[in-house]
Design a protein around this motif. Structure first.
Motif, PDB file in Angstrom:
ATOM      1  N   ALA A  93       0.812  -1.223   0.000  1.00 56.06           N
ATOM      2  CA  ALA A  93       0.000   0.000   0.000  1.00 56.06           C
ATOM      3  C   ALA A  93       0.842   1.268   0.000  1.00 56.06           C
ATOM      4  CB  ALA A  93      -0.931  -0.003   1.217  1.00 56.06           C
ATOM      5  N   ILE A  94       2.079   1.177   0.430  1.00 60.31           N
ATOM      6  CA  ILE A  94       2.888   2.388   0.592  1.00 60.31           C
ATOM      7  C   ILE A  94       3.157   3.081  -0.741  1.00 60.31           C
ATOM      8  CG2 ILE A  94       5.310   1.607   0.404  1.00 60.31           C
ATOM      9  CD1 ILE A  94       3.875   3.674   3.319  1.00 60.31           C
ATOM     10  N   GLU A  95       3.210   2.313  -1.833  1.00 58.87           N
ATOM     11  CA  GLU A  95       3.437   2.903  -3.157  1.00 58.87           C
ATOM     12  C   GLU A  95       2.353   3.945  -3.469  1.00 58.87           C
ATOM     13  OE1 GLU A  95       5.738   2.295  -5.609  1.00 58.87           O
ATOM     14  OE2 GLU A  95       6.850   0.617  -4.754  1.00 58.87           O
ATOM     15  N   ILE A  96       1.117   3.617  -3.111  1.00 59.08           N
ATOM     16  CA  ILE A  96      -0.017   4.514  -3.375  1.00 59.08           C
ATOM     17  C   ILE A  96      -0.027   5.664  -2.375  1.00 59.08           C
ATOM     18  CG2 ILE A  96      -2.547   4.670  -3.474  1.00 59.08           C
ATOM     19  CD1 ILE A  96      -2.405   1.570  -4.136  1.00 59.08           C
ATOM     20  N   GLU A  97       0.240   5.335  -1.116  1.00 64.36           N
ATOM     21  CA  GLU A  97       0.141   6.336  -0.052  1.00 64.36           C
ATOM     22  C   GLU A  97       1.208   7.427  -0.141  1.00 64.36           C
ATOM     23  OE1 GLU A  97      -0.110   4.401   3.745  1.00 64.36           O
ATOM     24  OE2 GLU A  97      -1.662   3.029   3.044  1.00 64.36           O
ATOM     25  N   LEU A  98       2.372   7.089  -0.720  1.00 65.64           N
ATOM     26  CA  LEU A  98       3.453   8.069  -0.796  1.00 65.64           C
ATOM     27  C   LEU A  98       3.380   8.985  -2.021  1.00 65.64           C
ATOM     28  CD1 LEU A  98       6.686   6.107   0.274  1.00 65.64           C
ATOM     29  CD2 LEU A  98       5.331   7.681   1.645  1.00 65.64           C
ATOM     30  N   VAL A  99       2.551   8.618  -2.984  1.00 61.65           N
ATOM     31  CA  VAL A  99       2.522   9.330  -4.270  1.00 61.65           C
ATOM     32  C   VAL A  99       2.347  10.832  -4.118  1.00 61.65           C
ATOM     33  CG1 VAL A  99       1.132   9.669  -6.353  1.00 61.65           C
ATOM     34  CG2 VAL A  99       1.870   7.388  -5.734  1.00 61.65           C
ATOM     35  N   ASP A 100       1.449  11.254  -3.245  1.00 64.88           N
ATOM     36  CA  ASP A 100       1.154  12.682  -3.104  1.00 64.88           C
ATOM     37  C   ASP A 100       2.004  13.376  -2.035  1.00 64.88           C
ATOM     38  OD1 ASP A 100      -0.817  12.512  -5.056  1.00 64.88           O
ATOM     39  OD2 ASP A 100      -2.325  11.870  -3.607  1.00 64.88           O
ATOM     40  N   LYS A 101       2.894  12.620  -1.406  1.00 60.27           N
ATOM     41  CA  LYS A 101       3.695  13.208  -0.324  1.00 60.27           C
ATOM     42  C   LYS A 101       4.866  14.030  -0.880  1.00 60.27           C
ATOM     43  CE  LYS A 101       1.447  11.327   3.119  1.00 60.27           C
ATOM     44  NZ  LYS A 101       1.836  10.304   4.037  1.00 60.27           N
ATOM     45  N   ILE A 124      19.622  -3.344   2.347  1.00 61.94           N
ATOM     46  CA  ILE A 124      18.203  -3.194   2.010  1.00 61.94           C
ATOM     47  C   ILE A 124      17.831  -4.203   0.926  1.00 61.94           C
ATOM     48  CG2 ILE A 124      16.381  -1.627   1.293  1.00 61.94           C
ATOM     49  CD1 ILE A 124      18.218   0.725   2.014  1.00 61.94           C
ATOM     50  N   ASP A 125      16.897  -5.102   1.244  1.00 67.37           N
ATOM     51  CA  ASP A 125      16.398  -6.060   0.260  1.00 67.37           C
ATOM     52  C   ASP A 125      15.266  -5.398  -0.516  1.00 67.37           C
ATOM     53  OD1 ASP A 125      16.067  -8.490  -1.100  1.00 67.37           O
ATOM     54  OD2 ASP A 125      14.470  -9.118   0.270  1.00 67.37           O
ATOM     55  N   CYS A 126      15.528  -5.053  -1.773  1.00 65.22           N
ATOM     56  CA  CYS A 126      14.545  -4.319  -2.589  1.00 65.22           C
ATOM     57  C   CYS A 126      13.543  -5.257  -3.255  1.00 65.22           C
ATOM     58  CB  CYS A 126      15.264  -3.507  -3.661  1.00 65.22           C
ATOM     59  SG  CYS A 126      16.341  -2.230  -3.000  1.00 65.22           S
ATOM     60  N   ALA A 127      12.375  -4.713  -3.553  1.00 70.64           N
ATOM     61  CA  ALA A 127      11.346  -5.462  -4.280  1.00 70.64           C
ATOM     62  C   ALA A 127      11.772  -5.633  -5.742  1.00 70.64           C
ATOM     63  CB  ALA A 127      10.019  -4.717  -4.207  1.00 70.64           C
ATOM     64  N   PRO A 128      11.254  -6.679  -6.426  1.00 71.04           N
ATOM     65  CA  PRO A 128      11.576  -6.873  -7.848  1.00 71.04           C
ATOM     66  C   PRO A 128      10.786  -5.918  -8.735  1.00 71.04           C
ATOM     67  CG  PRO A 128      10.115  -8.610  -7.091  1.00 71.04           C
ATOM     68  CD  PRO A 128      10.434  -7.777  -5.885  1.00 71.04           C
ATOM     69  N   SER A 129      11.084  -4.626  -8.575  1.00 65.61           N
ATOM     70  CA  SER A 129      10.417  -3.587  -9.374  1.00 65.61           C
ATOM     71  C   SER A 129      11.275  -2.338  -9.293  1.00 65.61           C
ATOM     72  CB  SER A 129       9.020  -3.285  -8.821  1.00 65.61           C
ATOM     73  OG  SER A 129       9.133  -2.539  -7.622  1.00 65.61           O
ATOM     74  N   LEU A 130      10.924  -1.346 -10.092  1.00 69.16           N
ATOM     75  CA  LEU A 130      11.601  -0.052  -9.999  1.00 69.16           C
ATOM     76  C   LEU A 130      10.612   0.998  -9.502  1.00 69.16           C
ATOM     77  CD1 LEU A 130      13.773  -0.134 -13.262  1.00 69.16           C
ATOM     78  CD2 LEU A 130      14.496  -0.583 -10.908  1.00 69.16           C
ATOM     79  N   GLY A 131       9.769   0.569  -8.569  1.00 69.73           N
ATOM     80  CA  GLY A 131       8.751   1.448  -8.008  1.00 69.73           C
ATOM     81  C   GLY A 131       9.300   2.378  -6.940  1.00 69.73           C
ATOM     82  N   LEU A 132       8.380   3.011  -6.219  1.00 69.44           N
ATOM     83  CA  LEU A 132       8.725   4.053  -5.255  1.00 69.44           C
ATOM     84  C   LEU A 132       9.511   3.524  -4.060  1.00 69.44           C
ATOM     85  CD1 LEU A 132       8.479   7.058  -4.929  1.00 69.44           C
ATOM     86  CD2 LEU A 132       6.186   6.740  -3.975  1.00 69.44           C
ATOM     87  N   ILE A 133       9.244   2.286  -3.636  1.00 71.11           N
ATOM     88  CA  ILE A 133       9.986   1.718  -2.498  1.00 71.11           C
ATOM     89  C   ILE A 133      11.441   1.478  -2.900  1.00 71.11           C
ATOM     90  CG2 ILE A 133      10.121  -0.132  -0.790  1.00 71.11           C
ATOM     91  CD1 ILE A 133       7.155  -0.682  -1.290  1.00 71.11           C
ATOM     92  N   THR A 134      11.644   0.933  -4.097  1.00 78.12           N
ATOM     93  CA  THR A 134      13.011   0.704  -4.585  1.00 78.12           C
ATOM     94  C   THR A 134      13.725   2.032  -4.793  1.00 78.12           C
ATOM     95  OG1 THR A 134      12.394  -1.393  -5.633  1.00 78.12           O
ATOM     96  CG2 THR A 134      14.392  -0.323  -6.434  1.00 78.12           C
ATOM     97  N   LEU A 135      13.005   3.033  -5.314  1.00 79.03           N
ATOM     98  CA  LEU A 135      13.598   4.363  -5.499  1.00 79.03           C
ATOM     99  C   LEU A 135      14.037   4.944  -4.151  1.00 79.03           C
ATOM    100  CD1 LEU A 135      14.346   6.739  -7.299  1.00 79.03           C
ATOM    101  CD2 LEU A 135      11.973   7.532  -7.139  1.00 79.03           C
ATOM    102  N   ASN A 136      13.196   4.803  -3.127  1.00 79.15           N
ATOM    103  CA  ASN A 136      13.555   5.237  -1.784  1.00 79.15           C
ATOM    104  C   ASN A 136      14.820   4.537  -1.296  1.00 79.15           C
ATOM    105  OD1 ASN A 136      11.794   6.896   0.439  1.00 79.15           O
ATOM    106  ND2 ASN A 136      10.581   6.405  -1.376  1.00 79.15           N
TER     107      ASN A 136
END
Length: 260
Positions: A93-101, A124-136
């Motif tokens: 859910a954090i990908e959606i919640e951080l979008v407007d922050k 840091i074990d990153c998710a298999p994506s280049l989304g907002l969590i990985t960017l962080n």
């Protein structure tokens, strides 16, 4: 001051979590104080260290949501000198919640400032994506390890990841280094494995770790027991490989005057 290393590749099944868990354990037995941050909603790094992820109440989601501090989210593990900030499926859910922050890419970086000096290494074990969590994770990190499996599609998507890293360096984190490309799932009996090793070394040369992670049954078994390969079978090829990798990283950072 500790060094923050993200383990990232948007491809799944390349050995990111295996590397994060076992590198953390290897650094721990080499008497380095390590914090592992599970930044993947699948939470495999957490379960791989014996944590029941269904019972996780405070973890990566809560610190990114600013519901708690990083220090409050840290739990001890059975691996010597290794602590963990666990994950739970709610991290999705954090990908959606951080979008407007505001400054959403810098959330993790700010959060880790308070605890960076408490550890020699933070992985840091990153998710298999280049989304907002990985960017962080990339913005917070001092360097990144990129696992590459010794299989047919090994280099697929690597260019995209390297471009993302360049963008992060240019816009958000000019100090981000590539710690190294790590060849995983190597089988010396297979011609393809040897070709991939040759190709990666040819194209990336000094960026590639000398240590190669071999295919090893014990390495695959360890997570189902909630253990690192170091505690599950310290004499296995997998354990030896990750101890060698840890030593290579320590030697490299000592030479460059970075890390501990």
């Amino acid at each position: 001051m500790g060094k923050i290393i993200a383990i990232a590749n948007q491809k799944g099944g390349v050995g990111k979590t295996t590397t994060t868990v076992n590198l953390a354990a290897a650094l721990g037995v080499l008497e380095k104080k390590v914090l592992l941050i599970d930044a993947d909603p699948q939470a495999n790094a957490s379960s791989g260290l014996g944590i029941n992820v269904d019972e996780v109440e405070i973890g990566t989601y809560q610190i990114l949501e600013h519901a708690t501090t990083a220090r409050e989210a840290i739990i001890a593990t059975n691996s010597p000198n290794v602590d963990l900030i666990p994950a739970h499926i709610d991290l999705v859910a954090i990908e959606i919640e951080l979008v407007d922050k505001k400054n959403r890419e810098y959330m993790l970086k700010e959060i880790l400032k308070d605890i960076k000096d408490d550890y020699d290494y933070i992985l840091i074990d990153c998710a298999p994506s280049l989304g907002l969590i990985t960017l962080n994770s990339l913005v917070a990190a001092d360097s990144v390890i990129i696992p590459i499996q010794c299989e047919y599609y090994a280099l697929e998507g690597l260019g995209k990841l390297l471009n993302t890293i360049k963008s992060v360096q240019k816009i958000h984190n000019s100090n981000l280094d590539i710690e190294g490309l790590l060849l995983t799932m190597y089988d010396s009996r297979l011609r393809l494995s040897n070709q991939v090793v040759e190709e990666v070394n040819k194209h990336f040369q000094d960026m590639v770790f000398k240590t190669v992670i071999q295919r090893n049954v014990r390495l695959s078994e360890a997570p189902s027991f909630g253990e690192s390969i170091i505690s599950y079978d310290a004499t296995s090829k997998g354990a030896v490989n990750y101890i060698n990798l840890a030593n290579e990283i320590l030697k490299k950072n000592k030479k460059n005057g970075k890390g501990n």
